[in-house]
Scaffold this active site. Structure first.
Site, PDB file in Angstrom:
ATOM      1  N   ARG A  60      -2.836  -4.853   5.550  1.00 35.06           N
ATOM      2  CA  ARG A  60      -1.077  -4.647   5.390  1.00 35.06           C
ATOM      3  C   ARG A  60      -0.777  -4.195   6.201  1.00 35.06           C
ATOM      4  NH1 ARG A  60       3.015  -1.401   4.705  1.00 35.06           N
ATOM      5  NH2 ARG A  60       4.926  -1.741   3.900  1.00 35.06           N
ATOM      6  N   LYS A  72       0.216   5.435   9.311  1.00 38.39           N
ATOM      7  CA  LYS A  72       0.047   6.586   8.893  1.00 38.39           C
ATOM      8  C   LYS A  72      -0.137   7.724   9.333  1.00 38.39           C
ATOM      9  CE  LYS A  72       0.882   3.851   4.467  1.00 38.39           C
ATOM     10  NZ  LYS A  72       0.383   3.051   3.247  1.00 38.39           N
TER      11      LYS A  72
HETATM   12  N1  PMM Z   1       2.935   1.698   2.416  1.00 34.46           N
HETATM   13  C1  PMM Z   1       4.214   1.664   2.468  1.00 34.46           C
HETATM   14  C2  PMM Z   1       4.590   0.430   2.210  1.00 34.46           C
HETATM   15  N2  PMM Z   1       4.988  -0.438   1.132  1.00 34.46           N
HETATM   16  N3  PMM Z   1       2.281  -0.628  -0.055  1.00 34.46           N
HETATM   17  C3  PMM Z   1       0.884  -1.543  -0.507  1.00 34.46           C
HETATM   18  N4  PMM Z   1       0.769  -2.013  -1.105  1.00 34.46           N
HETATM   19  N5  PMM Z   1       1.256  -0.477   0.557  1.00 34.46           N
HETATM   20  C4  PMM Z   1       0.669   0.803   0.979  1.00 34.46           C
HETATM   21  O1  PMM Z   1      -0.202   1.907   1.467  1.00 34.46           O
HETATM   22  C5  PMM Z   1       2.316   0.617   1.038  1.00 34.46           C
HETATM   23  C6  PMM Z   1       2.870  -0.517   1.357  1.00 34.46           C
HETATM   24  C7  PMM Z   1       4.480   2.112   3.979  1.00 34.46           C
HETATM   25  O2  PMM Z   1       5.414   2.028   4.256  1.00 34.46           O
HETATM   26  P1  PMM Z   1       5.513   1.399   5.635  1.00 34.46           P
HETATM   27  O3  PMM Z   1       6.096   0.203   5.502  1.00 34.46           O
HETATM   28  O4  PMM Z   1       6.152   2.216   6.536  1.00 34.46           O
HETATM   29  O5  PMM Z   1       3.686   1.367   6.062  1.00 34.46           O
END
Ligand code: PMM
Length: 287
Positions: A265, A224
């Site tokens: 994640r 991020k």
């Molecule tokens: N951030 C992104 C996508 N999905 N899901 C959850 N649960 N929490 C998050 O902070 C989150 C997410 C942002 O996009 P990325 O796939 O590029 O990290």
């Protein structure tokens, strides 16, 4: 600081340590990896590589939520995620679908997904909570203040930790009232979603305040922008590209696991997979 082994989520792996969720973005425009795995073949290969690197779960998404992103039509989202979900589930992976749409969640569950990861916490689609409840699936409910196009203007807080907790509480109530089993409910502070860097750091430093809501936590800091800003070039001040922040992401995984997170994640799994094992072993010796 170790907060004890994370609470289990019924129906999902319970290795007695923080789980690792690998990200499979089947999108043209995600922040760090948009367009790299837009076709099913490369996306499936990427997911299998993350599994090999030690991922416990794979999170397949077909809609970018980067600030300013435009929503894809539902047909595009379905076309992107379904073949990937199906193939990875058939290969034995525990698959999560990253979607704000009840119809996509339903179709992905039918295709073999086992978890619904909804960054809108049920706010984007009024059918979502009932759909997840009817399916009896685990649900990741994230703190959210609105779609990507407007979220930057909504990053205003007097006390971000207290406000995120206060705004998550009614979402938990709504999820449980809709019939989602509390044993299936995971919360996520939503780093970067209507949050500036200081908000993200404050939330990370106070995970115990979110744990007080009584549900397992998922922490998603990987790649991020606040990490790119932290690691900016000391001379030019230019933010580091977020694809070069994987070591920092692994450091956050370590700290989050030590603070009792249920899952982290991440886009690159290997270092985090090792880190969560180190945290668990360290904790075992401290007991
Ligand atoms: N951030 C992104 C996508 N999905 N899901 C959850 N649960 N929490 C998050 O902070 C989150 C997410 C942002 O996009 P990325 O796939 O590029 O990290």
């Amino acid at each position: 600081m170790y907060a004890g082994p994370p609470r289990a989520v019924t129906g999902l792996p319970t290795p007695g340590r923080c789980l690792v969720m690998g990200v499979v973005n089947v999108t043209p425009d995600s922040f760090s990896d948009g367009g790299l795995w837009l076709e099913p073949g490369p996306a499936i290969e990427h997911g299998l590589r993350l599994l090999d690197s030690g991922a416990d779960l794979l999170d397949v998404g077909g809609e970018s939520t980067r600030p300013g992103a435009v929503r894809p039509p539902v047909e595009d989202e379905l076309r992107r995620v379904l073949p990937v979900v199906r193939a990875l589930a058939n290969a034995g992976a525990t698959v999560s679908v990253d979607t704000m749409r009840a119809g996509v969640a339903r179709a992905a569950l039918d295709a073999g997904a086992r978890i619904v990861n909804d960054v809108s916490g049920g706010l984007a689609d009024p059918e979502m909570l009932a759909t997840v409840a009817a399916a009896g699936a685990p649900y990741v409910l994230m703190h959210w203040r609105g779609h990507a196009q407007r979220m930057e203007q909504r990053a205003e807080y007097d006390d971000v930790v207290a406000e995120v907790v206060r705004e998550l509480e009614p979402r938990v109530d709504a999820a449980v009232s809709a019939g989602i089993d509390p044993q299936h409910l995971v919360l996520d502070p939503g780093l970067g979603f209507a949050k500036q860097a200081p908000h993200n750091w404050a939330l990370l430093a106070r995970l115990e305040a979110l744990h007080a809501l009584g549900q397992p936590l998922l922490v998603a800091a990987s790649r991020k922008r606040f990490l790119g800003a932290l690691l900016a070039d000391p001379v030019t001040g230019k933010p580091r590209p977020t694809t070069c922040c994987d070591d920092a992401s692994a450091a956050i995984s370590t700290l989050a696991a030590a603070a009792g997170a249920w899952c982290v994640r991440v886009h690159e799994v290997a270092a985090t997979a090792d880190a969560v094992r180190v945290v668990a072993r360290w904790a075992e010796s401290s007991r």
